[in-house]
Design an enzyme around this catalytic site. Sequence first.
Site, PDB file in Angstrom:
ATOM      1  N   TYR A  95      -3.433  -3.637 -10.048  1.00  0.00           N
ATOM      2  CA  TYR A  95      -4.601  -3.553  -9.174  1.00  0.00           C
ATOM      3  C   TYR A  95      -5.474  -4.796  -9.322  1.00  0.00           C
ATOM      4  CZ  TYR A  95      -8.671  -1.469  -6.851  1.00  0.00           C
ATOM      5  OH  TYR A  95      -9.723  -1.210  -5.999  1.00  0.00           O
TER       6      TYR A  95
ATOM      7  N   SER B  55     -12.674  -6.031  -5.376  1.00  0.00           N
ATOM      8  CA  SER B  55     -13.045  -5.036  -6.378  1.00  0.00           C
ATOM      9  C   SER B  55     -13.769  -5.734  -7.509  1.00  0.00           C
ATOM     10  CB  SER B  55     -11.781  -4.349  -6.919  1.00  0.00           C
ATOM     11  OG  SER B  55     -12.048  -3.628  -8.103  1.00  0.00           O
TER      12      SER B  55
END
Length: 256
Positions: free
Chosen positions: A160, A147
């Site tokens: 995350y 990401s």
Amino acid sequence: MTTDSMFALTGKVAVVTGGNGGIGLAMAAALAEAGARVMLAARNPDKGAEAVRHIVDRGGDARFVPADLSEPEAASGCIAAVAADEGRLDILVNNAGITARKRPEDLDIAEWEAVLRTNLTAAFACAKAAYPALKASGAGRILNIGSMYSLFGAPFASAYGASKGGIVQLTRSLATAWAADGITVNAVLPGWIATDMGVSARSQVQGLHERIVARTPAGRWGEATDLAGLAVFLAGPSAAFITGASIPVDGGYSIA
């Protein structure tokens, strides 16, 4: 090597975790279009059946494999079962992921652990389970989906971000460990992509859409299909000498 053969995946077997929607489905569909038989490993059978139809209707070969990737033993078992049933495994895409969109002071340990278990531990468990078959393939490929938060921090993405930062380091470690076995391991780092997760963030974080568009040189959010070509390239023969790389697909967001 001809242009067609550079990107051909005919005869290959691929597993895409979380492959029944979003980025996973876009990558799975592209791998199938290139000739691979694709296994979509995920929890939701209805969504999985719809994803299989999406691929098959376009001439691809796909099957849904039920798996709870939040449980390491289930993740490992899924990969081992596919390799046994299909007689081979050539490509693993570790895409399954969840988030907990909270500030760190509001994040429960259980929520933290759930994100790390699904996003990072499952990727390791799947890779480890896939290793014997990928080695036997002689040209095994692992794509780990990271990401932009592998690179940046955000107040609402501590779990995350930690999991996706870990994906980059896991990628590098596996790449060095398994290069001699003919296995390449690379990470793809999506930017702001208009998947269900991205759209949810856009609706929950005031002004997010405007800030993202303003910062991104491409001037837009990405689409899941923007990652499809890279998946085919990294999974194929043309990328045999690329390993340990982490490649942003973000419209220039990370360089702006």
